[in-house]
Design a protein around this motif. Structure first.
Motif, PDB file in Angstrom:
ATOM      1  N   ASP A  92      30.492  13.747   3.575  1.00 14.58           N
ATOM      2  CA  ASP A  92      29.262  14.529   3.535  1.00 14.58           C
ATOM      3  C   ASP A  92      29.357  15.544   2.401  1.00 14.58           C
ATOM      4  O   ASP A  92      30.456  15.927   2.001  1.00 14.58           O
ATOM      5  N   MET A  93      28.190  15.975   1.924  1.00 13.69           N
ATOM      6  CA  MET A  93      28.163  16.946   0.821  1.00 13.69           C
ATOM      7  C   MET A  93      26.957  17.855   0.958  1.00 13.69           C
ATOM      8  O   MET A  93      25.907  17.433   1.441  1.00 13.69           O
ATOM      9  N   ASP A  94      27.127  19.099   0.514  1.00 16.20           N
ATOM     10  CA  ASP A  94      26.026  20.030   0.325  1.00 16.20           C
ATOM     11  C   ASP A  94      26.154  20.491  -1.124  1.00 16.20           C
ATOM     12  O   ASP A  94      26.929  21.414  -1.418  1.00 16.20           O
ATOM     13  N   ILE A  95      25.454  19.826  -2.012  1.00 13.11           N
ATOM     14  CA  ILE A  95      25.619  20.070  -3.444  1.00 13.11           C
ATOM     15  C   ILE A  95      25.265  21.509  -3.790  1.00 13.11           C
ATOM     16  O   ILE A  95      25.955  22.158  -4.569  1.00 13.11           O
ATOM     17  N   GLY A  96      24.208  22.046  -3.190  1.00 15.61           N
ATOM     18  CA  GLY A  96      23.788  23.403  -3.486  1.00 15.61           C
ATOM     19  C   GLY A  96      24.852  24.439  -3.151  1.00 15.61           C
ATOM     20  O   GLY A  96      25.002  25.432  -3.862  1.00 15.61           O
ATOM     21  N   LYS A  97      25.586  24.205  -2.070  1.00 17.56           N
ATOM     22  CA  LYS A  97      26.660  25.130  -1.672  1.00 17.56           C
ATOM     23  C   LYS A  97      28.025  24.683  -2.194  1.00 17.56           C
ATOM     24  O   LYS A  97      29.029  25.331  -1.933  1.00 17.56           O
ATOM     25  N   GLU A 103      39.834  16.316   9.341  1.00 21.34           N
ATOM     26  CA  GLU A 103      38.687  16.493   8.479  1.00 21.34           C
ATOM     27  C   GLU A 103      38.889  17.756   7.654  1.00 21.34           C
ATOM     28  O   GLU A 103      39.348  18.777   8.175  1.00 21.34           O
ATOM     29  N   ALA A 104      38.561  17.683   6.381  1.00 24.40           N
ATOM     30  CA  ALA A 104      38.656  18.839   5.486  1.00 24.40           C
ATOM     31  C   ALA A 104      37.263  19.219   5.009  1.00 24.40           C
ATOM     32  O   ALA A 104      36.410  18.353   4.800  1.00 24.40           O
ATOM     33  N   ILE A 105      37.061  20.523   4.839  1.00 28.67           N
ATOM     34  CA  ILE A 105      35.861  21.040   4.196  1.00 28.67           C
ATOM     35  C   ILE A 105      36.341  21.891   3.034  1.00 28.67           C
ATOM     36  O   ILE A 105      37.188  22.773   3.209  1.00 28.67           O
ATOM     37  N   VAL A 122      32.063  20.073   0.308  1.00 25.21           N
ATOM     38  CA  VAL A 122      32.356  18.650   0.479  1.00 25.21           C
ATOM     39  C   VAL A 122      33.154  18.500   1.770  1.00 25.21           C
ATOM     40  O   VAL A 122      34.141  19.209   1.990  1.00 25.21           O
ATOM     41  N   THR A 123      32.724  17.582   2.624  1.00 18.35           N
ATOM     42  CA  THR A 123      33.431  17.262   3.855  1.00 18.35           C
ATOM     43  C   THR A 123      34.114  15.921   3.656  1.00 18.35           C
ATOM     44  O   THR A 123      33.512  14.985   3.120  1.00 18.35           O
ATOM     45  N   MET A 124      35.374  15.851   4.080  1.00 18.77           N
ATOM     46  CA  MET A 124      36.154  14.631   3.865  1.00 18.77           C
ATOM     47  C   MET A 124      36.917  14.226   5.112  1.00 18.77           C
ATOM     48  O   MET A 124      37.484  15.076   5.799  1.00 18.77           O
ATOM     49  N   ASP A 125      36.933  12.926   5.364  1.00 18.55           N
ATOM     50  CA  ASP A 125      37.868  12.361   6.331  1.00 18.55           C
ATOM     51  C   ASP A 125      39.236  12.406   5.679  1.00 18.55           C
ATOM     52  O   ASP A 125      39.381  12.058   4.499  1.00 18.55           O
ATOM     53  N   THR A 126      40.233  12.846   6.427  1.00 21.62           N
ATOM     54  CA  THR A 126      41.595  12.910   5.897  1.00 21.62           C
ATOM     55  C   THR A 126      42.529  12.225   6.881  1.00 21.62           C
ATOM     56  O   THR A 126      42.405  12.407   8.094  1.00 21.62           O
ATOM     57  N   HIS A 127      43.421  11.423   6.358  1.00 19.88           N
ATOM     58  CA  HIS A 127      44.438  10.854   7.237  1.00 19.88           C
ATOM     59  C   HIS A 127      45.666  10.427   6.445  1.00 19.88           C
ATOM     60  O   HIS A 127      45.626  10.267   5.230  1.00 19.88           O
ATOM     61  N   CYS A 128      46.755  10.287   7.185  1.00 18.35           N
ATOM     62  CA  CYS A 128      47.996   9.749   6.630  1.00 18.35           C
ATOM     63  C   CYS A 128      48.370   8.537   7.455  1.00 18.35           C
ATOM     64  O   CYS A 128      48.167   8.510   8.674  1.00 18.35           O
ATOM     65  N   GLU A 129      48.944   7.554   6.786  1.00 19.81           N
ATOM     66  CA  GLU A 129      49.343   6.338   7.486  1.00 19.81           C
ATOM     67  C   GLU A 129      50.662   5.822   6.948  1.00 19.81           C
ATOM     68  O   GLU A 129      51.059   6.117   5.816  1.00 19.81           O
ATOM     69  N   ILE A 130      51.319   5.067   7.803  1.00 18.86           N
ATOM     70  CA  ILE A 130      52.554   4.367   7.453  1.00 18.86           C
ATOM     71  C   ILE A 130      52.326   2.901   7.798  1.00 18.86           C
ATOM     72  O   ILE A 130      51.998   2.577   8.950  1.00 18.86           O
ATOM     73  N   ASP A 131      52.450   2.029   6.816  1.00 14.37           N
ATOM     74  CA  ASP A 131      52.216   0.592   7.015  1.00 14.37           C
ATOM     75  C   ASP A 131      50.877   0.327   7.695  1.00 14.37           C
ATOM     76  O   ASP A 131      50.775  -0.522   8.586  1.00 14.37           O
ATOM     77  N   GLY A 132      49.840   1.073   7.295  1.00 17.65           N
ATOM     78  CA  GLY A 132      48.505   0.862   7.835  1.00 17.65           C
ATOM     79  C   GLY A 132      48.246   1.508   9.180  1.00 17.65           C
ATOM     80  O   GLY A 132      47.125   1.460   9.681  1.00 17.65           O
ATOM     81  N   LYS A 133      49.244   2.145   9.785  1.00 13.32           N
ATOM     82  CA  LYS A 133      49.083   2.804  11.082  1.00 13.32           C
ATOM     83  C   LYS A 133      48.914   4.308  10.864  1.00 13.32           C
ATOM     84  O   LYS A 133      49.758   4.946  10.234  1.00 13.32           O
ATOM     85  N   LYS A 134      47.816   4.856  11.373  1.00  9.24           N
ATOM     86  CA  LYS A 134      47.565   6.285  11.206  1.00  9.24           C
ATOM     87  C   LYS A 134      48.597   7.111  11.969  1.00  9.24           C
ATOM     88  O   LYS A 134      48.877   6.843  13.142  1.00  9.24           O
TER      89      LYS A 134
END
Length: 147
Positions: A111-116, A136-138, A119-131
């Motif tokens: 998600d984004m609010d360009i005027g402000k 979530e980061a803003i 930016v909202t982001m999904d964040t994750h870490c995985e090992i061999d495809g397993k989370k």
């Protein structure tokens, strides 16, 4: 898709929903030792094999915040990159990370609010495809208007 080659800055004007960046790192004993020194978190589950073998983890694990720091590296170096200001980060730890594990840290714009410039982001870490970690980061993204 792992995108280790993108470094620098992506300004808010160029960010798109779905854009993603990542990094890959092997967690080493030295990483864990340095993180313990810097953070002053010397919990023996991270540093003492004999102690850690007797825990529910049945061996040493990396600090959760060391793993989370990889997300910060992607955000600060790649997306949005240099000039980004962290506003918030939620984290849920799903599985342990051990010395020698290859961790992929991945951020994806949701998600984004360009005027402000937010930016909202999904964040994750995985090992061999397993989370092993998700959240979530803003962030406040840099803009060409402020160069």
């Amino acid at each position: 898709m792992l995108d280790n080659d993108h470094r620098g800055t992506v300004c808010i004007e160029d960010i798109e929903i779905g854009m993603s960046r990542s990094l890959r790192k092997i967690i080493t004993d030295r990483d864990i030792e340095l993180f313990a020194e810097i953070s002053t978190d010397h919990n023996p589950v991270h540093l003492d094999d004999d102690y850690a073998n007797e825990t529910i983890f049945e061996g040493r694990i990396a600090h959760g915040m060391l793993t989370a720091g990889l997300i910060s590296a992607v955000i600060g170096e790649q997306l949005p990159g240099h000039g980004t200001v962290y506003l918030g980060q939620s984290l849920k730890f799903l599985a342990p990370v051990r010395p020698g594990d290859m961790v992929d840290a991945i951020v994806t714009v949701t998600d984004m609010d360009i005027g402000k410039r937010r930016v909202t982001m999904d964040t994750h870490c995985e090992i061999d495809g397993k989370k092993v970690l998700k959240g979530e980061a803003i962030v406040l993204a840099p803009s060409r208007k402020f160069d």
